[in-house]
Every structure is written in structure tokens, then in C-alpha cells.
Scaffold this motif. Structure first.
Motif, PDB file in Angstrom:
ATOM      1  N   ARG A  50       0.958  -1.248  -0.046  1.00  0.00           N
ATOM      2  CA  ARG A  50      -0.053   0.079   0.178  1.00  0.00           C
ATOM      3  C   ARG A  50       0.890   1.342   0.039  1.00  0.00           C
ATOM      4  O   ARG A  50       0.549   2.136  -0.746  1.00  0.00           O
ATOM      5  CB  ARG A  50      -1.038   0.170   1.132  1.00  0.00           C
ATOM      6  CG  ARG A  50      -1.752   1.128   1.383  1.00  0.00           C
ATOM      7  CD  ARG A  50      -2.933   0.989   2.351  1.00  0.00           C
ATOM      8  NE  ARG A  50      -2.068   1.227   3.723  1.00  0.00           N
ATOM      9  CZ  ARG A  50      -1.788   2.325   4.398  1.00  0.00           C
ATOM     10  NH1 ARG A  50      -2.105   3.550   3.686  1.00  0.00           N
ATOM     11  NH2 ARG A  50      -0.881   2.167   5.354  1.00  0.00           N
ATOM     12  N   VAL A  51       2.028   1.052   0.715  1.00  0.00           N
ATOM     13  CA  VAL A  51       2.819   2.372   0.844  1.00  0.00           C
ATOM     14  C   VAL A  51       3.526   2.653  -0.686  1.00  0.00           C
ATOM     15  O   VAL A  51       3.550   3.659  -0.931  1.00  0.00           O
ATOM     16  CB  VAL A  51       3.785   2.233   1.920  1.00  0.00           C
ATOM     17  CG1 VAL A  51       4.916   3.283   1.876  1.00  0.00           C
ATOM     18  CG2 VAL A  51       3.240   1.989   3.222  1.00  0.00           C
ATOM     19  N   ALA A  52       3.861   1.561  -1.030  1.00  0.00           N
ATOM     20  CA  ALA A  52       4.548   1.627  -2.430  1.00  0.00           C
ATOM     21  C   ALA A  52       3.930   2.001  -3.455  1.00  0.00           C
ATOM     22  O   ALA A  52       4.130   2.848  -4.226  1.00  0.00           O
ATOM     23  CB  ALA A  52       5.299   0.061  -2.807  1.00  0.00           C
ATOM     24  N   SER A  53       2.442   1.661  -3.290  1.00  0.00           N
ATOM     25  CA  SER A  53       1.492   2.218  -4.501  1.00  0.00           C
ATOM     26  C   SER A  53       1.309   3.490  -4.221  1.00  0.00           C
ATOM     27  O   SER A  53       1.099   4.213  -5.369  1.00  0.00           O
ATOM     28  CB  SER A  53      -0.057   1.220  -4.354  1.00  0.00           C
ATOM     29  OG  SER A  53       0.218   0.049  -4.489  1.00  0.00           O
ATOM     30  N   ILE A  54       1.099   4.082  -3.338  1.00  0.00           N
ATOM     31  CA  ILE A  54       0.957   5.478  -3.078  1.00  0.00           C
ATOM     32  C   ILE A  54       2.216   6.354  -3.306  1.00  0.00           C
ATOM     33  O   ILE A  54       2.036   7.523  -3.975  1.00  0.00           O
ATOM     34  CB  ILE A  54       0.642   5.791  -1.561  1.00  0.00           C
ATOM     35  CG1 ILE A  54      -0.546   5.235  -0.992  1.00  0.00           C
ATOM     36  CG2 ILE A  54       0.503   7.401  -1.191  1.00  0.00           C
ATOM     37  CD1 ILE A  54      -1.025   5.409   0.432  1.00  0.00           C
ATOM     38  N   MET A  55       3.369   5.796  -3.311  1.00  0.00           N
ATOM     39  CA  MET A  55       4.716   6.415  -3.541  1.00  0.00           C
ATOM     40  C   MET A  55       4.705   6.579  -5.143  1.00  0.00           C
ATOM     41  O   MET A  55       4.912   7.530  -5.835  1.00  0.00           O
ATOM     42  CB  MET A  55       5.947   5.911  -3.188  1.00  0.00           C
ATOM     43  CG  MET A  55       5.767   6.283  -1.434  1.00  0.00           C
ATOM     44  SD  MET A  55       7.408   5.571  -0.515  1.00  0.00           S
ATOM     45  CE  MET A  55       8.401   7.156  -1.036  1.00  0.00           C
ATOM     46  N   LYS A  56       4.175   5.365  -5.857  1.00  0.00           N
ATOM     47  CA  LYS A  56       4.289   5.344  -7.188  1.00  0.00           C
ATOM     48  C   LYS A  56       3.262   6.078  -7.683  1.00  0.00           C
ATOM     49  O   LYS A  56       3.249   6.806  -8.746  1.00  0.00           O
ATOM     50  CB  LYS A  56       3.997   3.827  -7.615  1.00  0.00           C
ATOM     51  CG  LYS A  56       5.238   2.824  -7.257  1.00  0.00           C
ATOM     52  CD  LYS A  56       4.877   1.385  -7.834  1.00  0.00           C
ATOM     53  CE  LYS A  56       6.066   0.515  -7.295  1.00  0.00           C
ATOM     54  NZ  LYS A  56       5.850  -0.919  -7.833  1.00  0.00           N
ATOM     55  N   LEU A  57       2.083   6.159  -7.045  1.00  0.00           N
ATOM     56  CA  LEU A  57       0.948   7.339  -7.532  1.00  0.00           C
ATOM     57  C   LEU A  57       1.441   8.784  -7.751  1.00  0.00           C
ATOM     58  O   LEU A  57       1.266   9.497  -8.860  1.00  0.00           O
ATOM     59  CB  LEU A  57      -0.085   7.158  -6.717  1.00  0.00           C
ATOM     60  CG  LEU A  57      -1.445   7.885  -6.910  1.00  0.00           C
ATOM     61  CD1 LEU A  57      -2.023   7.660  -8.476  1.00  0.00           C
ATOM     62  CD2 LEU A  57      -2.572   7.761  -6.251  1.00  0.00           C
ATOM     63  N   THR A  58       2.236   9.048  -6.691  1.00  0.00           N
ATOM     64  CA  THR A  58       2.840  10.242  -6.463  1.00  0.00           C
ATOM     65  C   THR A  58       3.935  10.502  -7.805  1.00  0.00           C
ATOM     66  O   THR A  58       3.785  11.535  -8.595  1.00  0.00           O
ATOM     67  CB  THR A  58       3.870  10.555  -5.428  1.00  0.00           C
ATOM     68  OG1 THR A  58       3.096  10.386  -4.227  1.00  0.00           O
ATOM     69  CG2 THR A  58       4.197  12.055  -5.422  1.00  0.00           C
ATOM     70  N   ASN A  59       4.533   9.620  -8.145  1.00  0.00           N
ATOM     71  CA  ASN A  59       5.588   9.431  -9.430  1.00  0.00           C
ATOM     72  C   ASN A  59       4.592   9.746 -10.760  1.00  0.00           C
ATOM     73  O   ASN A  59       4.950  10.462 -11.522  1.00  0.00           O
ATOM     74  CB  ASN A  59       6.325   8.377  -9.498  1.00  0.00           C
ATOM     75  CG  ASN A  59       7.409   8.198  -8.514  1.00  0.00           C
ATOM     76  OD1 ASN A  59       7.710   8.917  -7.728  1.00  0.00           O
ATOM     77  ND2 ASN A  59       8.460   7.218  -8.929  1.00  0.00           N
TER      78      ASN A  59
END
Length: 308
Positions: free
Chosen positions: A104-113
Motif C-alpha cells: 500500500r505504501v509503495a502504491s501511494i509513492m508510485k502514484l505520486t510519481n
């Protein structure tokens, strides 16, 4: 209010191709640089560590350091991890790769990218529209009006951006590109303003780009390459601009290299196995991939040069 359908299409093409990859977890370089980087899991802003350690959390003076000084990019990682309450009390270090919370954390950070990539696409579109406005002729008006859209469309769907968007550490590329585009837009829109103000802002934006990734220093040579064909070097203002670019590149390069103690990084096989691969096939694949990235960068830069 009139809807710009070209912008709507560009937003869609810069988002939709990457959506399937958002559900993945931290991959490859994401783990040492983000999820396992102790510097980023402090609950208080780690200013001292961000300015003394490299992108991977190692001391810049260490022989094993890659000398990648990108504190502005790392600061965005820290801010997101803190917002997601993943600091010292609840860190991600040594958690299983398939952990649901980790994903979930990784998905949010990728969404920022992904959002930064979309902003870059739209900025490129408006930059090309501004640059092309003076090149239109009555005969070629329709063709020229489509160029900003078609070029930005190619930029948005180009496969070379997959790594930058879906690999969290790729944010370094996205951020330095963001500052590069903002700098060119600012310079073009403020040509008639006070030179000291413009030069100061350009210097700060270039510094920010450099603090995101080393290639950020290319902002200044690119500006010079764009302006040079239309400059009259017999004028004092033109000579001042050239002097500003050269002196700024020299100053920023010296400061950046001094942080490395003017040493080059020493890579090991585990850092990048393909570099040390003895197989001709993989060496060619690795070379072609990086060549593709460089060609894409040259394509965007040559576009800016051509329209001037």
C-alpha cells in the motif's frame, strides 16, 4: 469555460498505461533507497543525514558510496513515509516483500510519481505551444498547431518512462525534469524582466534540479543551446547571459563534485550485475536500453531547439 481536449487526452495517456503497475510493491533499487533506508524512517526531519549521506543512505565519504547526492528527492520520500506514519515506531525495514501494508505504501509513492509525470507532460505541452507560436505561417498553421500535442503525446506514452514512473527511485528523473521544464518556461516568459531577478531564479531552479539528480545541471547548457542561435554576441546582454551560464555551471559543478571529494564511485557486481556481465547479449541489451533513454532526452531537447 472551454475544455482543452488535447490536455484531457494527454492526461489520460500519461496515466492509463501505468495503472497496472501501481499495485506492485517496492522493487529493485526501491528497497535500499527507500524501504530499507534508515535515514528516511526518522520521525523528525533528518536534515543532517540528508546532507551528508548519499541517495542510498551511505556516507558520501565512504568508499562504498555511489556518490549519488539527491537530498531533495530523498526529502519527498521522507515526507511521504512520515505522512503514512512509517517512521521509527513503524518502519518498513526487513518486512516481507509481499506484505500488504508495504504494498500500500509503495502504491501511494508510485502514484505520486505518476502525478509528477502527468504534470511534466502538460508542462511540455504548454512549453511547446509557447515556443511554436512564433513559427506558424498561414500555410502551415494547422500542422504547427498539432505539433505541441503530437510531441507531448509521444512523450507521454514513450516506454522509456516506465522505469521512472513505476520504480519509486525514478522520481529523481521526474523531479529534475520538472524543474528543467519550469526553468525553460520561466526564462521564456520573463525575458523582458530584471536580469538579476531572472538569473537568480534560474540559478535557484537549476540548483533544485541538481539536488534532485545529477543530470539537473543540464538545465543551464540546454538554456544556452536554445538561446544561442537567436543571440547577438556583440550585445552586452548576450555576453552577460553566456557569462552567467558558464559561471553558474562552473560554481554548481565545483560544489557538487566537492561533496564527493572529487572522487568517482566504485560499483560492485551486486550494484548492477549487467555492467559486469560477460554475456554479449545482456551487454547489448543494457547498452540499447540506456541509448534509448538518451535518444528520448535528445529528442525533447532537439524539439526545443528546433522550434526556436
Amino acid at each position: 469555460m472551454r475544455i482543452n481536449y488535447q490536455v484531457v487526452i494527454l492526461i489520460g495517456t500519461s496515466i492509463l498505461p501505468y495503472l497496472p503497475g501501481l499495485s506492485d510493491t517496492f522493487i529493485f533499487d526501491d528497497r535500499p533507497a527507500v524501504s530499507n533506508n534508515k535515514v528516511l524512517h526518522s520521525c523528525s526531519f533528518p536534515f543532517q543525514h540528508l546532507t551528508s549521506k548519499d541517495f542510498w543512505g551511505k556516507s558520501l565519504s565512504s568508499k562504498s558510496s555511489h556518490k549519488s547526492f539527491r537530498p531533495l528527492t530523498s526529502a519527498t520520500f521522507w515526507l511521504q513515509l512520515k505522512y503514512l506514519k512509517k517512521c521509527e515506531e513503524d518502519n518498513l525495514i526487513d518486512q516481507p516483500v509481499k506484505d500488504e501494508k508495504l504494498s500500500r505504501v509503495a502504491s501511494i509513492m508510485k502514484l505520486t510519481n505518476l502525478l509528477i509525470n502527468t504534470v511534466n507532460t502538460i508542462l511540455l505541452y504548454y512549453l511547446l505551444k509557447i515556443l511554436l507560436v512564433n513559427t506558424q505561417s498561414t500555410k502551415e498553421e494547422h500542422i504547427c498547431s498539432l505539433l505541441p500535442f503530437s510531441m507531448s503525446l509521444m512523450f507521454s506514452i514513450h516506454p522509456v518512462h516506465i522505469e521512472s514512473v513505476l520504480s519509486i527511485v525514478g522520481r529523481a528523473d521526474l523531479l529534475y525534469t520538472l524543474f528543467l521544464l519550469i526553468t525553460i518556461l520561466f526564462t521564456h516568459k520573463n525575458q523582458s524582466r530584471n536580469r538579476i531577478v531572472v538569473y537568480s531564479v534560474v540559478f535557484m531552479l537549476t540548483s533544485a534540479s541538481l539536488l534532485c539528480k545529477e543530470q539537473g545541471i543540464l538545465v543551464l547548457p540546454l538554456l544556452l543551446a536554445i538561446k544561442l542561435p537567436s543571440m547577438d554576441l556583440r550585445k552586452c546582454s548576450s555576453l552577460m547571459f553566456v557569462a552567467f551560464i558558464i559561471s553558474s555551471v562552473t560554481i554548481l559543478s565545483y560544489i557538487r563534485l566537492s561533496l564527493n571529494n572529487f572522487e568517482t564511485p566504485e560499483f560492485r557486481k551486486e550494484d548492477n550485475p549487467l555492467i559486469f556481465s560477460s554475456g554479449k547479449y545482456w551487454n547489448n541489451k543494457n547498452t540499447n536500453f540506456h541509448l534509448l533513454g538518451e535518444l528520448e532526452f535528445l529528442h525533447i531537447n532537439s524539439t526545443c531547439l528546433a522550434v526556436f
